[in-house]
Design a protein around this motif. Structure first.
Motif, short mmCIF file in Angstrom:
data_model
loop_
_atom_site.label_atom_id
_atom_site.label_comp_id
_atom_site.label_asym_id
_atom_site.label_seq_id
_atom_site.Cartn_x
_atom_site.Cartn_y
_atom_site.Cartn_z
N ASP A 1 -25.13 27.53 -7.25
CA ASP A 1 -24.63 26.73 -6.13
C ASP A 1 -25.19 25.31 -6.12
O ASP A 1 -24.94 24.53 -5.20
N SER A 2 -25.99 24.97 -7.16
CA SER A 2 -26.54 23.62 -7.30
C SER A 2 -27.41 23.20 -6.11
O SER A 2 -27.51 22.01 -5.78
N ALA A 3 -28.03 24.15 -5.45
CA ALA A 3 -28.89 23.84 -4.31
C ALA A 3 -30.12 23.07 -4.77
O ALA A 3 -30.66 23.29 -5.85
N MET A 4 -30.57 22.13 -3.94
CA MET A 4 -31.75 21.33 -4.22
C MET A 4 -32.96 21.94 -3.52
O MET A 4 -32.86 22.43 -2.39
N PHE A 5 -34.11 21.89 -4.19
CA PHE A 5 -35.34 22.35 -3.56
C PHE A 5 -35.93 21.21 -2.75
O PHE A 5 -36.00 20.07 -3.21
N THR A 6 -36.39 21.50 -1.53
CA THR A 6 -36.96 20.49 -0.65
C THR A 6 -38.44 20.74 -0.45
O THR A 6 -38.86 21.86 -0.13
N CYS A 7 -39.26 19.71 -0.66
CA CYS A 7 -40.69 19.82 -0.43
C CYS A 7 -40.93 20.09 1.05
O CYS A 7 -40.42 19.38 1.92
N ASP A 8 -41.72 21.12 1.35
CA ASP A 8 -41.96 21.50 2.74
C ASP A 8 -42.96 20.60 3.44
O ASP A 8 -43.18 20.76 4.65
N VAL A 9 -43.55 19.66 2.73
CA VAL A 9 -44.50 18.73 3.36
C VAL A 9 -43.82 17.40 3.68
O VAL A 9 -43.82 16.96 4.82
N CYS A 10 -43.23 16.77 2.67
CA CYS A 10 -42.61 15.46 2.90
C CYS A 10 -41.11 15.56 3.18
O CYS A 10 -40.48 14.57 3.53
N GLU A 11 -40.55 16.76 2.97
CA GLU A 11 -39.13 17.04 3.25
C GLU A 11 -38.19 16.22 2.36
O GLU A 11 -37.06 15.94 2.74
N GLU A 12 -38.64 15.87 1.18
CA GLU A 12 -37.78 15.18 0.21
C GLU A 12 -37.22 16.19 -0.79
O GLU A 12 -37.90 17.13 -1.19
N ASP A 13 -35.96 15.96 -1.23
CA ASP A 13 -35.38 16.80 -2.28
C ASP A 13 -36.06 16.53 -3.60
O ASP A 13 -36.45 15.40 -3.91
N MET A 14 -36.20 17.59 -4.40
CA MET A 14 -36.89 17.48 -5.69
C MET A 14 -35.96 17.84 -6.83
O MET A 14 -35.17 18.78 -6.73
N SER A 15 -36.07 17.11 -7.93
CA SER A 15 -35.34 17.45 -9.14
C SER A 15 -35.75 18.84 -9.61
O SER A 15 -36.93 19.22 -9.52
N GLU A 16 -34.80 19.63 -10.10
CA GLU A 16 -35.08 21.03 -10.44
C GLU A 16 -36.10 21.18 -11.56
O GLU A 16 -36.72 22.24 -11.71
N ASN A 17 -36.32 20.16 -12.37
CA ASN A 17 -37.24 20.26 -13.50
C ASN A 17 -38.67 19.88 -13.15
O ASN A 17 -39.56 20.00 -14.00
N LEU A 18 -38.92 19.38 -11.95
CA LEU A 18 -40.27 18.97 -11.59
C LEU A 18 -41.16 20.17 -11.30
O LEU A 18 -40.69 21.23 -10.87
N TRP A 19 -42.46 20.00 -11.54
CA TRP A 19 -43.42 21.04 -11.21
C TRP A 19 -43.58 21.12 -9.70
O TRP A 19 -43.40 20.12 -8.99
#
Length: 249
Positions: free
Chosen positions: A146-164
């Motif tokens: 579904d191409s969903a983006m992961f969101t950092c739960d601290v800064c609430e920014e979307d993260m690229s799927e390949n980032l640690w």
């Protein structure tokens, strides 16, 4: 009476720099940045002996292994480069930030990791989360249909799927690997003594960690300086030793 010849301060060489380096103690007010990891430098370190050369290294950056096998890139080993492989800068495949100093590089895959990212712990704890966070080498959303983006739960920014990411599977809670994971506090402020008590506990824990790291670096640097002085003195004494006689039969 001849004047005594000045004794040079002991120095060491590092393949990243053309000039010798000497032990150096950096203070916070110096605002010095390590030329290897590009992070702020305090405590015992190394600096170029040339007064007009602003080259500094953490002791840990001075001693980095030339090659490492890393779980994030299991197919190939990573080689330490002292300058960016593609010009003036590179993008770290761990945190997504730019770098212009040292990098661990796979030339075959054009994979690069900051030296500061390469050795971050595999687990850590946050005071605002009940479970330890585990280091993942991509976000949990990688390869989702579904191409969903992961969101950092601290800064609430979307993260690229390949980032640690530091992640808690039980709570589906994750953060960026650096500032959001350790240093910044984005929690809503609490009132009165509760807030002050919490901030005091957090700052004291960070202070203890910094003090321990500083003490370890200072001890290691003093030991290295003593060893260099001893080697230099032995070399000087060797110049004045009486030549050994050779006997011919």
């Amino acid at each position: 009476m001849a004047s005594r010849k000045p004794v040079n301060r002991p120095s060491v060489r590092h393949p990243s720099h053309n000039h010798p380096l000497r032990v150096f103690k950096a203070r916070e007010e110096d605002e010095v940045v390590c030329s290897g990891c590009e992070l702020e430098l305090t405590g015992q370190a190394f600096k170029c002996i040339k007064s007009d050369c602003d080259y500094f290294l953490h002791k840990s950056c001075f001693e980095l292994p030339r090659e490492t096998s890393h779980k994030s890139h299991p197919d190939h080993s990573l080689t330490l480069l002292h300058s960016p492989p593609y010009g003036e800068s590179y993008t770290c495949d761990a945190c997504g930030e730019y770098g212009s100093g040292f990098t661990y590089n796979c030339s075959e895959c054009q994979y690069d990791v900051h030296v500061g990212c390469a050795f971050i712990p595999e687990t850590l704890e946050r005071e605002d989360h009940e479970h330890p966070l585990t280091l993942l080498y991509n976000t949990p959303c990688k390869d989702r249909e579904d191409s969903a983006m992961f969101t950092c739960d601290v800064c609430e920014e979307d993260m690229s799927e390949n980032l640690w990411v530091y992640y808690c599977k039980d709570c589906d809670y994750g953060t960026h690997v650096h500032s959001c994971a350790v240093y910044e506090d984005h929690e809503p402020k609490k009132s009165g003594g509760e807030e002050e008590e919490e901030e005091e506990g957090s700052s004291s824990a960070v202070s203890r960690m910094k003090s321990l790291m500083k003490a370890q670096d200072e001890l290691a640097a003093v030991q290295l300086e003593c060893r260099m002085k001893r080697d230099a003195n032995n070399a000087i004494l060797g110049l004045y030793e009486e030549p050994k006689r050779r006997y011919y039969w």
